[in-house]
Design a protein around this motif. Structure first.
Motif, PDB file in Angstrom:
ATOM      1  N   VAL A 218       0.838  -1.201   0.000  1.00 56.56           N
ATOM      2  CA  VAL A 218       0.000   0.000   0.000  1.00 56.56           C
ATOM      3  C   VAL A 218       0.871   1.248   0.000  1.00 56.56           C
ATOM      4  O   VAL A 218       0.558   2.240  -0.661  1.00 56.56           O
ATOM      5  CB  VAL A 218      -0.924   0.001   1.239  1.00 56.56           C
ATOM      6  N   LYS A 219       1.977   1.204   0.710  1.00 62.15           N
ATOM      7  CA  LYS A 219       2.831   2.387   0.851  1.00 62.15           C
ATOM      8  C   LYS A 219       3.653   2.663  -0.400  1.00 62.15           C
ATOM      9  O   LYS A 219       3.749   3.808  -0.852  1.00 62.15           O
ATOM     10  CB  LYS A 219       3.766   2.212   2.049  1.00 62.15           C
ATOM     11  N   THR A 220       4.264   1.623  -0.969  1.00 61.26           N
ATOM     12  CA  THR A 220       5.219   1.833  -2.064  1.00 61.26           C
ATOM     13  C   THR A 220       4.716   1.377  -3.423  1.00 61.26           C
ATOM     14  O   THR A 220       5.325   1.685  -4.439  1.00 61.26           O
ATOM     15  CB  THR A 220       6.527   1.082  -1.765  1.00 61.26           C
ATOM     16  N   ASN A 221       3.620   0.611  -3.435  1.00 62.82           N
ATOM     17  CA  ASN A 221       3.096   0.015  -4.665  1.00 62.82           C
ATOM     18  C   ASN A 221       4.089  -0.963  -5.292  1.00 62.82           C
ATOM     19  O   ASN A 221       4.008  -1.268  -6.482  1.00 62.82           O
ATOM     20  CB  ASN A 221       2.713   1.093  -5.689  1.00 62.82           C
ATOM     21  N   LYS A 222       5.056  -1.439  -4.499  1.00 62.11           N
ATOM     22  CA  LYS A 222       6.033  -2.415  -4.970  1.00 62.11           C
ATOM     23  C   LYS A 222       5.542  -3.822  -4.613  1.00 62.11           C
ATOM     24  O   LYS A 222       4.920  -4.038  -3.568  1.00 62.11           O
ATOM     25  CB  LYS A 222       7.401  -2.178  -4.328  1.00 62.11           C
ATOM     26  N   PRO A 223       5.820  -4.809  -5.486  1.00 60.43           N
ATOM     27  CA  PRO A 223       5.365  -6.175  -5.199  1.00 60.43           C
ATOM     28  C   PRO A 223       6.161  -6.827  -4.079  1.00 60.43           C
ATOM     29  O   PRO A 223       7.334  -6.510  -3.859  1.00 60.43           O
ATOM     30  CB  PRO A 223       5.595  -6.894  -6.533  1.00 60.43           C
ATOM     31  N   PHE A 224       5.499  -7.696  -3.354  1.00 61.96           N
ATOM     32  CA  PHE A 224       6.182  -8.515  -2.353  1.00 61.96           C
ATOM     33  C   PHE A 224       5.561  -9.901  -2.367  1.00 61.96           C
ATOM     34  O   PHE A 224       4.420 -10.095  -2.779  1.00 61.96           O
ATOM     35  CB  PHE A 224       6.080  -7.895  -0.948  1.00 61.96           C
ATOM     36  N   GLU A 225       6.322 -10.870  -1.920  1.00 61.96           N
ATOM     37  CA  GLU A 225       5.849 -12.249  -1.856  1.00 61.96           C
ATOM     38  C   GLU A 225       6.577 -12.930  -0.725  1.00 61.96           C
ATOM     39  O   GLU A 225       7.811 -12.966  -0.707  1.00 61.96           O
ATOM     40  CB  GLU A 225       6.117 -12.965  -3.179  1.00 61.96           C
ATOM     41  N   VAL A 226       5.838 -13.435   0.235  1.00 67.91           N
ATOM     42  CA  VAL A 226       6.466 -14.036   1.413  1.00 67.91           C
ATOM     43  C   VAL A 226       5.754 -15.343   1.765  1.00 67.91           C
ATOM     44  O   VAL A 226       4.520 -15.444   1.701  1.00 67.91           O
ATOM     45  CB  VAL A 226       6.424 -13.051   2.616  1.00 67.91           C
ATOM     46  N   GLU A 227       6.555 -16.337   2.105  1.00 68.78           N
ATOM     47  CA  GLU A 227       6.005 -17.630   2.475  1.00 68.78           C
ATOM     48  C   GLU A 227       5.240 -17.527   3.798  1.00 68.78           C
ATOM     49  O   GLU A 227       5.605 -16.746   4.667  1.00 68.78           O
ATOM     50  CB  GLU A 227       7.127 -18.653   2.631  1.00 68.78           C
ATOM     51  N   LEU A 228       4.207 -18.337   3.933  1.00 70.75           N
ATOM     52  CA  LEU A 228       3.434 -18.361   5.167  1.00 70.75           C
ATOM     53  C   LEU A 228       3.801 -19.600   5.966  1.00 70.75           C
ATOM     54  O   LEU A 228       3.637 -20.734   5.496  1.00 70.75           O
ATOM     55  CB  LEU A 228       1.926 -18.365   4.864  1.00 70.75           C
ATOM     56  N   SER A 229       4.306 -19.376   7.172  1.00 66.85           N
ATOM     57  CA  SER A 229       4.589 -20.507   8.052  1.00 66.85           C
ATOM     58  C   SER A 229       3.268 -21.129   8.488  1.00 66.85           C
ATOM     59  O   SER A 229       2.178 -20.575   8.267  1.00 66.85           O
ATOM     60  CB  SER A 229       5.358 -20.016   9.284  1.00 66.85           C
ATOM     61  N   ASP A 230       3.354 -22.284   9.133  1.00 63.11           N
ATOM     62  CA  ASP A 230       2.134 -22.943   9.618  1.00 63.11           C
ATOM     63  C   ASP A 230       1.375 -22.038  10.579  1.00 63.11           C
ATOM     64  O   ASP A 230       0.145 -21.969  10.555  1.00 63.11           O
ATOM     65  CB  ASP A 230       2.493 -24.259  10.305  1.00 63.11           C
ATOM     66  N   ILE A 231       2.131 -21.342  11.443  1.00 66.93           N
ATOM     67  CA  ILE A 231       1.489 -20.451  12.414  1.00 66.93           C
ATOM     68  C   ILE A 231       0.783 -19.302  11.701  1.00 66.93           C
ATOM     69  O   ILE A 231      -0.372 -18.983  12.001  1.00 66.93           O
ATOM     70  CB  ILE A 231       2.533 -19.902  13.404  1.00 66.93           C
ATOM     71  N   ALA A 232       1.459 -18.689  10.725  1.00 68.75           N
ATOM     72  CA  ALA A 232       0.862 -17.560  10.013  1.00 68.75           C
ATOM     73  C   ALA A 232      -0.389 -17.996   9.253  1.00 68.75           C
ATOM     74  O   ALA A 232      -1.410 -17.294   9.268  1.00 68.75           O
ATOM     75  CB  ALA A 232       1.885 -16.949   9.056  1.00 68.75           C
ATOM     76  N   TYR A 233      -0.322 -19.157   8.603  1.00 66.89           N
ATOM     77  CA  TYR A 233      -1.490 -19.606   7.826  1.00 66.89           C
ATOM     78  C   TYR A 233      -2.643 -19.979   8.751  1.00 66.89           C
ATOM     79  O   TYR A 233      -3.808 -19.696   8.448  1.00 66.89           O
ATOM     80  CB  TYR A 233      -1.134 -20.794   6.937  1.00 66.89           C
ATOM     81  N   GLU A 234      -2.327 -20.583   9.883  1.00 69.95           N
ATOM     82  CA  GLU A 234      -3.386 -20.938  10.837  1.00 69.95           C
ATOM     83  C   GLU A 234      -4.095 -19.687  11.337  1.00 69.95           C
ATOM     84  O   GLU A 234      -5.323 -19.664  11.485  1.00 69.95           O
ATOM     85  CB  GLU A 234      -2.774 -21.708  12.005  1.00 69.95           C
ATOM     86  N   ILE A 235      -3.328 -18.625  11.577  1.00 69.50           N
ATOM     87  CA  ILE A 235      -3.912 -17.366  12.056  1.00 69.50           C
ATOM     88  C   ILE A 235      -4.828 -16.760  11.010  1.00 69.50           C
ATOM     89  O   ILE A 235      -5.972 -16.378  11.302  1.00 69.50           O
ATOM     90  CB  ILE A 235      -2.793 -16.365  12.417  1.00 69.50           C
ATOM     91  N   ILE A 236      -4.357 -16.677   9.777  1.00 68.05           N
ATOM     92  CA  ILE A 236      -5.152 -16.015   8.745  1.00 68.05           C
ATOM     93  C   ILE A 236      -6.378 -16.845   8.371  1.00 68.05           C
ATOM     94  O   ILE A 236      -7.448 -16.309   8.087  1.00 68.05           O
ATOM     95  CB  ILE A 236      -4.278 -15.705   7.507  1.00 68.05           C
ATOM     96  N   GLU A 237      -6.239 -18.164   8.392  1.00 72.63           N
ATOM     97  CA  GLU A 237      -7.378 -19.030   8.077  1.00 72.63           C
ATOM     98  C   GLU A 237      -8.441 -18.933   9.163  1.00 72.63           C
ATOM     99  O   GLU A 237      -9.648 -18.877   8.881  1.00 72.63           O
ATOM    100  CB  GLU A 237      -6.894 -20.474   7.916  1.00 72.63           C
ATOM    101  N   ARG A 238      -7.977 -18.892  10.420  1.00 71.22           N
ATOM    102  CA  ARG A 238      -8.926 -18.786  11.536  1.00 71.22           C
ATOM    103  C   ARG A 238      -9.701 -17.479  11.504  1.00 71.22           C
ATOM    104  O   ARG A 238     -10.834 -17.399  11.983  1.00 71.22           O
ATOM    105  CB  ARG A 238      -8.152 -18.932  12.855  1.00 71.22           C
ATOM    106  N   ASN A 239      -9.107 -16.435  10.940  1.00 70.14           N
ATOM    107  CA  ASN A 239      -9.771 -15.136  10.841  1.00 70.14           C
ATOM    108  C   ASN A 239     -10.438 -14.921   9.483  1.00 70.14           C
ATOM    109  O   ASN A 239     -10.723 -13.784   9.093  1.00 70.14           O
ATOM    110  CB  ASN A 239      -8.757 -14.021  11.105  1.00 70.14           C
ATOM    111  N   ASN A 240     -10.704 -16.033   8.776  1.00 76.94           N
ATOM    112  CA  ASN A 240     -11.415 -15.992   7.489  1.00 76.94           C
ATOM    113  C   ASN A 240     -10.716 -15.087   6.482  1.00 76.94           C
ATOM    114  O   ASN A 240     -11.371 -14.356   5.725  1.00 76.94           O
ATOM    115  CB  ASN A 240     -12.865 -15.550   7.695  1.00 76.94           C
ATOM    116  N   PHE A 241      -9.384 -15.112   6.503  1.00 72.68           N
ATOM    117  CA  PHE A 241      -8.550 -14.364   5.557  1.00 72.68           C
ATOM    118  C   PHE A 241      -8.821 -12.859   5.611  1.00 72.68           C
ATOM    119  O   PHE A 241      -8.684 -12.151   4.628  1.00 72.68           O
ATOM    120  CB  PHE A 241      -8.752 -14.889   4.132  1.00 72.68           C
ATOM    121  N   ASN A 242      -9.201 -12.405   6.780  1.00 67.40           N
ATOM    122  CA  ASN A 242      -9.421 -10.973   7.016  1.00 67.40           C
ATOM    123  C   ASN A 242      -8.694 -10.580   8.292  1.00 67.40           C
ATOM    124  O   ASN A 242      -9.112 -10.943   9.392  1.00 67.40           O
ATOM    125  CB  ASN A 242     -10.918 -10.670   7.147  1.00 67.40           C
ATOM    126  N   MET A 243      -7.584  -9.826   8.129  1.00 69.33           N
ATOM    127  CA  MET A 243      -6.796  -9.422   9.296  1.00 69.33           C
ATOM    128  C   MET A 243      -7.057  -7.979   9.702  1.00 69.33           C
ATOM    129  O   MET A 243      -6.340  -7.423  10.517  1.00 69.33           O
ATOM    130  CB  MET A 243      -5.304  -9.617   9.016  1.00 69.33           C
TER     131      MET A 243
END
Length: 343
Positions: A218-243
């Motif tokens: 949002v700040k720079t309009n530059k692309p980024f791509e980062v792997e999701l660890s099990d913990i990160a994916y569990e968090i985002i899935e539990r919150n219905n992909f809305n953080m």
């Protein structure tokens, strides 16, 4: 007959513009103009919004109508002191004051850019006001440097991160649970809070069983791509992909409340609450924690684990190593283990 341009300029110069009907109306027009430049990075407008709020407060404080043409050296000095001072009790203000030199520079830069826009695009006769500004800023450099605070750079250890993960959820309030999820997700992805709030399911990719978060900052309009660890994916899935669980400001408040419950965050830091040598009270770790410290922790730990700057920059949308270095908070050791950032 039609008045000439010079006659109009003369009338404008003489008119005492009211803050609501003159300065702010024109400044809001200026913001609309700038939105074109920041179409893909709306968060970049926040400094202009903050400047507008400070001008409204300055007018209330002086209890007088400000004119576009009133920024002579005296009023610039008064505005500078107003930015530096805390707001008095008894009046409702939009800003809190007490700004350090770095933030005051941003407010003054917004004024300069606005005055130049009035001159170049609106053809207002504000050249003398611009010259006043330039003279004022030339004599202010040392003062601004002196009152600029050192940024509080903290990078958490693996043990401190684990203490966040392992803290009993039943001891947390509902807002503290939300802020825990938000902070942990940043710790494991390094994204900015502005990008965290914009996450949706479309930004989650799956490459050969490995989950990725992919998007543009949002700040720079530059692309980024980062792997999701099990913990990160569990968090985002539990919150219905809305953080977008709470605003950044509220989140930072609840983050401090949550972390204050953990013993490892009760330790004293090297940062002092006052420059008074007779009253040297240090901040405790939880008191200076913000979402951005999570991003700093992610970057520092990646470099400590042996990841190259290029690998880090791909995940954090940085384009300059010099910018990346500002985030690094060495903890005095270096581990060459790429298996996991915090274990």
């Amino acid at each position: 007959r039609k008045p000439t341009i010079d006659e109009f300029k003369s009338l404008i110069k003489e008119k005492d513009f009211e803050i609501e009907e003159g300065f702010i109306v024109l400044f809001e027009e200026f913001i609309e103009f700038k939105k074109i430049d920041f179409k893909k990075s709306p968060s970049s407008l926040k400094d202009y919004i903050s400047f507008k709020n400070s001008i409204l407060d300055f007018s209330k404080f002086k209890d007088k109508k400000l004119s576009i043409f009133s920024f002579d050296l005296q009023q610039l000095r008064e505005y500078f002191l107003f930015l530096q001072d805390k707001r008095p009790i008894g009046k409702s203000f939009l800003t809190i004051g007490g700004l350090d030199g770095k933030t005051i520079k941003k407010r003054l830069d917004a004024l300069r850019i606005f005055l130049c826009w009035l001159r170049d695009f609106k053809k207002y006769p504000v050249q003398s006001e611009i010259e006043n500004y330039q003279n004022f800023r030339a004599g202010l450099k040392l003062k601004l440097d002196k009152i600029t605070k050192d940024p509080k750079k903290i990078s958490l250890t693996a043990t401190q991160v684990q203490s966040i993960i392992n803290y009993p959820l039943e001891k947390l309030t509902s807002p503290e649970k939300k802020v825990r999820d938000m902070f942990l997700f940043i710790l494991f992805t390094g994204i900015r809070i502005s990008d965290l709030l914009k996450i949706n399911e479309d930004k989650i990719k799956d490459y050969n069983g490995i989950k990725y978060l992919s998007g543009k900052s949002v700040k720079t309009n530059k692309p980024f791509e980062v792997e999701l660890s099990d913990i990160a994916y569990e968090i985002i899935e539990r919150n219905n992909f809305n953080m977008n669980l709470m605003t950044a400001q509220k989140g930072n408040e609840y983050l401090k409340k949550f972390l204050s419950k953990i013993d490892l965050f009760q330790i004293e830091t090297n940062y002092y609450k006052s420059s008074d040598v007779d009253n040297q009270v240090r901040y405790k770790l939880y008191e200076i924690m913000t979402f951005h410290q999570g991003r700093r922790t992610f970057i520092t730990n990646m470099l400590d684990k042996g990841y190259s700057a290029v690998e880090v920059m791909r995940r954090t949308d940085h384009t300059k190593i010099s910018t990346l270095e500002k985030y690094v908070s060495p903890k005095g050791y270096s581990q060459k283990n790429k298996l996991n950032l915090y274990e």
